[in-house]
Design an enzyme around this catalytic site. Structure first.
Site, PDB file in Angstrom:
ATOM      1  N   LYS A  78       0.845  -1.133   0.034  1.00 55.62           N
ATOM      2  CA  LYS A  78       0.112   0.056   0.053  1.00 55.62           C
ATOM      3  C   LYS A  78       0.892   1.226  -0.013  1.00 55.62           C
ATOM      4  O   LYS A  78       1.923   1.349   0.900  1.00 55.62           O
ATOM      5  CB  LYS A  78      -0.944   0.094   1.205  1.00 55.62           C
ATOM      6  CG  LYS A  78      -1.954   1.068   1.450  1.00 55.62           C
ATOM      7  CD  LYS A  78      -2.770   0.851   2.420  1.00 55.62           C
ATOM      8  CE  LYS A  78      -3.904   2.027   2.801  1.00 55.62           C
ATOM      9  NZ  LYS A  78      -4.884   1.684   3.938  1.00 55.62           N
ATOM     10  N   SER A 153      -9.676   1.661   2.993  1.00 56.31           N
ATOM     11  CA  SER A 153      -8.738   2.481   2.073  1.00 56.31           C
ATOM     12  C   SER A 153      -7.785   1.481   1.327  1.00 56.31           C
ATOM     13  O   SER A 153      -7.111   2.058   0.217  1.00 56.31           O
ATOM     14  CB  SER A 153      -8.169   3.291   2.780  1.00 56.31           C
ATOM     15  OG  SER A 153      -7.232   2.976   3.634  1.00 56.31           O
ATOM     16  N   SER A 177      -9.971  -0.658   7.007  1.00 55.18           N
ATOM     17  CA  SER A 177      -9.234  -0.430   5.835  1.00 55.18           C
ATOM     18  C   SER A 177      -8.505  -1.757   5.209  1.00 55.18           C
ATOM     19  O   SER A 177      -8.060  -1.674   4.032  1.00 55.18           O
ATOM     20  CB  SER A 177      -8.288   0.444   5.683  1.00 55.18           C
ATOM     21  OG  SER A 177      -9.065   1.807   5.470  1.00 55.18           O
TER      22      SER A 177
HETATM   23  N1  GLN Z   1     -13.090   4.101   6.319  1.00 51.07           N
HETATM   24  C1  GLN Z   1     -12.642   4.414   7.298  1.00 51.07           C
HETATM   25  C2  GLN Z   1     -12.229   5.859   7.368  1.00 51.07           C
HETATM   26  O1  GLN Z   1     -12.475   6.376   6.438  1.00 51.07           O
HETATM   27  C3  GLN Z   1     -11.348   3.589   7.880  1.00 51.07           C
HETATM   28  C4  GLN Z   1     -10.242   3.856   6.988  1.00 51.07           C
HETATM   29  C5  GLN Z   1      -8.881   2.972   7.529  1.00 51.07           C
HETATM   30  O2  GLN Z   1      -9.109   2.003   8.417  1.00 51.07           O
HETATM   31  N2  GLN Z   1      -7.824   3.642   7.250  1.00 51.07           N
HETATM   32  O3  GLN Z   1     -11.529   6.232   8.451  1.00 51.07           O
END
Ligand code: GLN
Length: 484
Positions: A78, A153, A177
């Protein structure tokens, strides 16, 4: 079989038996990337030249007969983990030109064990989102249906694993994420216990929640990678000074008598019927393997999303203050210093990141701190205690990973609150700091993957891996691959 379809342990065997060359495996994967990447768009950067150099080094080690666990295994990372000399953008315009002068601990550990870096994967800008639609560059597509999001994400990493554009990948998980995109792409995603894996070199979003973990084709590969990336790191004071077990050892052990908690708050209205049915079937399957389901309660669940968005945005507003156009990254023109700061941040950050910086600055401001930030910290403690209480009677907690399967691109972009709700089942796990894994447990009638989440006690990744493996071995879901 096409080589790109191999998982880590299959590739390891073939490489070690000299039936496969690291460069041939790499050829097959880059060919796969050439064939489908313009449809999937999982990668921000490909590192082909470096990959072939790494493959050569790995091959020499394999030839000595003493390979490392990841010698010759091509992986995707990532793009919020720093890779020395290689662009690390966080899918943000503000870091679009950032080449880190240092290596994150996780990638350096993978490197020590012989992995090959294929490239860096797309994400929601600074890992803020659930669909990769917040990427500052482009949206990744779900390989099961190119009109749908892959989750986020870590959507680039999950899509790359599902589509065979890598053998395995790393993601990061602040509120879901890793697990949510793994669920939506039909692969396995593990978020370890907070403190299990070093975050040195992970670009910070919300430091009390961020955790690096694995995205793989099956449970065994997750255990193999966990053996490599886990453990204390003097460069990260939040990494726990605890011994690291061999996570593959427990795979194949019986799960007879294991108590699995089913939280009543997680089977809510609004959950997709097909998701609910698949998860209930999975629980029956676990029962047939000897596990004992127990109804439990996590009473503060309804406050998790609100608590998370106060804490995560507060921490983000502070962490992202460093992007000012002075030290590194993008710099806009300005008539004086203040003007340059403002232009840099106005042009460099996308709308979701700005929304969160504003929200987090507000919740931390002196007049509102007690009402929001402090209150959220208190509720976080209550949420953690719910888990402590539950784990007095059960070994694992089982829930859906996401309330729905992958949604259509654009479906939730106009309504941030709807988007925030896609993490309703994953967020509490980060707030409590416990480990969680998502594994494939079914498909919707239009052939979209559904994920099952298993949550464990602090530093007990072994039990969730063991139960996941037992489930996986008795089902076929993880073997399905998208037709792309
Ligand atoms: N979807 C969640 C957010 O928008 C979690 C994102 C993540 O785990 N980086 O913060």
């Amino acid at each position: 079989m096409e080589l790109y379809k191999l998982n880590i342990s299959e590739a390891r065997e073939l490489l070690d038996r000299k039936e496969l060359k690291a460069s041939d495996l790499l050829d097959s994967i880059y060919k796969r990337i050439d064939d489908i990447e313009d449809k999937v768009k999982a990668f921000v950067t490909l590192t082909k030249e470096k990959a072939y150099q790494m493959a050569e080094v790995s091959q020499r080690i394999i030839d000595t007969g003493k390979s490392f666990p990841l010698s010759g295994i091509p992986m995707a990372i990532k793009d919020n983990m720093c890779t020395k000399g290689i662009l690390t953008t966080c899918s943000s315009k503000i870091l679009a030109n950032f080449i880190p002068p240092y290596e994150s601990t996780v990638t350096s550990r993978l490197g020590d064990k012989g992995y090959i870096l294929l490239g860096k994967t797309n994400l929601d800008e600074f890992a803020m989102g659930s669909s990769t639609e917040n990427s500052g560059f482009f949206t990744t597509k779900n390989p099961w249906d190119l009109e749908r999001i892959p989750g986020g994400s870590s959507g680039g990493s999950a899509a790359a694993v599902a589509a065979g554009e890598c053998i395995a990948a790393l993601g990061s998980d602040t509120g879901g994420s890793i697990r949510q995109p793994a669920s939506l792409c039909g692969v396995v995603g593990l978020k370890p216990t907070y403190g299990r894996v070093s975050r040195y070199g992970l670009v910070a979003f919300a430091s009390s929640l961020d955790q690096i973990g694995t995205i793989t084709k099956n449970v065994k590969d997750s255990a193999i990678l966990m053996n490599v990336i886990s453990g204390n790191d003097p460069l990260d004071s939040t990494s726990a000074p605890l011994p690291v077990p061999d996570f593959t050892k427990v795979l194949g052990h019986e799960i007879k008598g294991i108590k699995i908690g089913i939280p009543k708050e997680y089977f809510i209205e609004g959950m997709d019927k097909e998701v609910e049915l698949s998860v209930k079937d999975a629980i029956k399957k676990l029962e047939s393997l000897g596990a004992v389901p127990v109804e439990i309660s996590l009473p503060h669940t309804e406050y998790a999303v609100a608590t998370y968005y106060v804490l995560a945005t507060s921490e983000a507003s502070s962490n992202l203050a460093r992007y000012d156009g002075v030290k590194y990254g993008f710099r806009a023109e300005g008539k004086d210093l203040m003007d340059m700061y403002m232009n840099t941040r106005a042009q460099g950050f996308g709308v979701e990141v700005k929304r969160r910086i504003m929200l987090g600055t507000f919740t931390l401001s002196s007049g509102y701190y007690d009402a929001y930030y402090k209150k959220a910290q208190q509720v976080r403690t209550l949420i953690k205690r719910d888990f402590d209480e539950a784990f007095k009677t059960v070994d694992v907690i089982v829930t859906p990973t996401s309330p729905t399967a992958a949604f259509k691109i654009g479906e939730k972009t106009e309504d941030p609150l709807q988007m925030y709700l896609s993490d309703i089942f994953t967020i509490s796990v980060n707030l409590a700091g416990v480990p969680g894994i998502s594994i494939p447990c079914g498909f919707t009638s239009n052939n979209l993957p559904i994920g099952l989440q298993l949550i464990g006690k602090h530093f007990d990744e072994e039990t969730i891996l063991k139960v996941s493996y037992a489930y996986e071995q008795s089902t076929e879901w993880h073997k399905r691959r998208p037709g792309i």
